[in-house]
Design an enzyme around this catalytic site. Structure first.
Site, PDB file in Angstrom:
ATOM      1  N   GLY A   1       2.683  -2.799  11.006  1.00 11.13           N
ATOM      2  CA  GLY A   1       2.829  -1.631  10.139  1.00 11.13           C
ATOM      3  C   GLY A   1       1.534  -0.927   9.809  1.00 11.13           C
TER       4      GLY A   1
ATOM      5  N   CYS B   1      33.409  10.478  17.274  1.00  8.00           N
ATOM      6  CA  CYS B   1      32.826  11.249  18.376  1.00  8.00           C
ATOM      7  C   CYS B   1      33.951  11.987  19.103  1.00  8.00           C
ATOM      8  CB  CYS B   1      32.080  10.329  19.337  1.00  8.00           C
ATOM      9  SG  CYS B   1      31.598  11.146  20.880  1.00  8.00           S
TER      10      CYS B   1
ATOM     11  N   CYS C   1      34.055  10.268  22.946  1.00  6.16           N
ATOM     12  CA  CYS C   1      34.378   8.854  23.179  1.00  6.16           C
ATOM     13  C   CYS C   1      35.097   8.218  22.001  1.00  6.16           C
ATOM     14  CB  CYS C   1      33.125   8.059  23.518  1.00  6.16           C
ATOM     15  SG  CYS C   1      32.119   7.616  22.100  1.00  6.16           S
TER      16      CYS C   1
ATOM     17  N   CYS D   1      28.395  11.814  20.133  1.00  6.33           N
ATOM     18  CA  CYS D   1      27.337  10.804  20.027  1.00  6.33           C
ATOM     19  C   CYS D   1      25.999  11.439  20.400  1.00  6.33           C
ATOM     20  CB  CYS D   1      27.586   9.650  20.986  1.00  6.33           C
ATOM     21  SG  CYS D   1      29.038   8.680  20.639  1.00  6.33           S
TER      22      CYS D   1
ATOM     23  N   CYS E   1      27.600   6.970  24.786  1.00 13.71           N
ATOM     24  CA  CYS E   1      28.839   7.755  24.883  1.00 13.71           C
ATOM     25  C   CYS E   1      29.438   7.649  26.289  1.00 13.71           C
ATOM     26  CB  CYS E   1      28.538   9.206  24.539  1.00 13.71           C
ATOM     27  SG  CYS E   1      29.989  10.195  24.138  1.00 13.71           S
TER      28      CYS E   1
END
Lengths: 286, 191
Positions: free
Chosen positions: A33, A242, A245, A267, A273
């Protein structure tokens, strides 16, 4: 096998630059980090198009790697296609759009929907590596704030959102604490993706070309989105399946389809997808 | 003195393979990786330690070479284009035959914890010998790690180093053509 462009070193960058990047990457992994300054090079594309991510990818990439590049989840946008082609030309590596077979995935602003494995490296393109940049303009001062783990101002920023809107109104680049020590900008991934940062089996590397910073999250590292006990972090998602899909769990793009107010939610992760549709899932608008 | 020993057979791809091994070793502490198998290293250096030096050291950084590895100094000078520094306390890399006093090396500052030494230690063996238990970033569960050749008070000396986090020293342990890495973020018990 791709035809390698003659006259360039493997993966475009010279070896001295790669060693500089590699030394920075090793320290970045050792201090999860923490932003490490590096000598960002001029690349054959402008800042803002993923120069940081490309330099990190060039430093880790080997001839046996399989590279996938996504831009907002999509494999077929200009940025993704040209970066994939860049490494196919300069390193001769195999490329793919399939999340599971890729060994290195360079990403702009998304984490793939399919869970990543221990054998993969996720490389983020980062526009602004400093999570405190909007609160404190001086880099000298933010460096000191990180040194002292002085993150009160970010908590105040979240608190002000709660008093004004009733919730934290940050939908992307939502700040996280890495390993309980460093406040980190996860790059502008949607807050929806933040939970995937936590304990991810894959190594995550972040490169900011213009800002000249590299940082990392090792595999299986504790990453917590900043929140309050009485206002826990909550990842948002458009309340639709979606259209193609039918997935009710993926992150969605909203597409305007006509000039009569028609909208399609699909998506954002095109590989996810397509894989679902190939498996027989059909959405209402397919 | 003429330098008779060659470096990497393929300076670009061998350096990349070695770096990936070190990166994975650092990201998954205690994991053991093979590097430098075909490298002809100076007599006192094991192939893994020699490969790590070739992959990471150049004229933009600094390295301290322990007097025990004096025969490697010219080789490093030639292949890496860097004059080894006589002062270990300012070196970015320290090449040592056993664990040096970590307190005498650079551990970085609060604002720049990355300005710290990476110590390449040559140990007798990895994957056998004393058993250590490690926990920290990179490990889903506490993991055991075995090495021969670390000092008996290693755990206590490491605890002092780990306590400095985010400052501190990172170790790359090399034995033969194998290496493992211990980043400062690890807490280690056992021995």
């Amino acid at each position: 096998m791709n035809e390698i462009l003659q006259g360039y070193n493997f993966a475009y960058l010279d070896e001295q630059t790669k060693r500089m990047l590699r030394r920075a990457l090793l320290k970045a992994v050792a201090i999860p980090g923490h932003q490490i300054p590096f000598g960002s090079r001029e690349m054959p594309l402008p800042y803002g198009w993923g120069t940081g991510g490309i330099q990190v990818t060039a430093a880790v990439l080997g001839p046996n790697d399989v590279l996938k590049v996504i831009d907002q989840g999509a494999d077929d946008t200009t940025n993704a296609v040209s970066i994939r082609r860049f490494f196919a030309k300069t390193a001769g590596v195999a490329t793919t759009t399939d999340t599971a077979t890729a060994t290195i995935i360079q990403t702009r602003h998304r984490i793939p929907e399919f869970p990543l494995s221990e054998n993969q490296i996720l490389v983020y393109q980062v526009p602004q590596p400093e999570p405190l940049s909007k609160l404190e303009p001086s880099r000298g001062e933010t460096r000191r704030m990180h040194a002292l783990a002085e993150y009160g101002s970010m908590h105040v920023r979240l608190y002000e959102d709660i008093t004004r809107f009733g919730h934290v109104a940050i939908s992307y680049d939502y700040p996280v604490m890495v390993g309980g020590r460093y406040l980190m900008a996860p790059s502008p991934i949607p807050a929806f993706d933040n939970p995937k940062l936590h304990m991810m089996p894959a190594l995550q590397l972040f490169g900011a070309g213009r800002e000249k910073r590299i940082y990392a999250i090792p595999p299986y590292t504790n990453v917590r989105s900043l929140d309050f006990d009485d206002h826990p972090f909550c990842a948002g998602r458009a309340p639709h399946p979606c259209g193609l899909c039918g997935s009710e769990t993926s992150y969605l793009d909203e597409v305007v389809v006509d000039n009569k107010g028609g909208r399609l939610f699909v998506c954002s992760d095109t590989d996810y997808c397509e894989t679902r549709r190939a498996a027989g899932h059909v959405g209402a608008d397919a | 003195m003429p330098v008779a020993l060659v470096g990497f057979a393929d300076p670009v791809l061998d350096a990349q393979a070695c770096f990936r091994a070190v990166l994975d070793a650092m990201a998954r502490p205690g994991s053991i990786h093979q590097v430098g198998g075909t490298l002809v290293a100076p007599a006192s250096l094991c192939p893994a330690a020699a490969a790590v030096v070739l992959a990471l050291v150049d004229g933009e950084t600094s390295i301290f070479i322990d007097p025990a590895f004096a025969d490697a100094a010219d080789w490093v000078r030639f292949h890496c284009g860097v004059a080894p520094t006589p002062d270990a306390s300012v070196a970015a890399f320290v090449l040592a035959p056993d664990l040096p006093d970590l307190r005498s090396l650079s551990c970085g500052s609060d604002e720049g914890p990355e300005d710290s030494a990476t110590v390449i230690v040559q140990v007798a063996a990895l994957g056998e010998g004393a058993v250590y238990t490690m926990m920290g970033p990179g490990l889903q569960y506490p993991r055991t790690f075995r090495a021969t050749g670390l000092p008996v008070d290693f755990v206590a000396r490491w605890a002092e180093n780990h306590k400095l986090f985010p400052r501190g020293i990172d170790l790359i342990l090399c034995a033969g053509d194998r290496l493992a890495a211990l980043p400062r973020s690890l807490s280690i018990t056992g021995g």
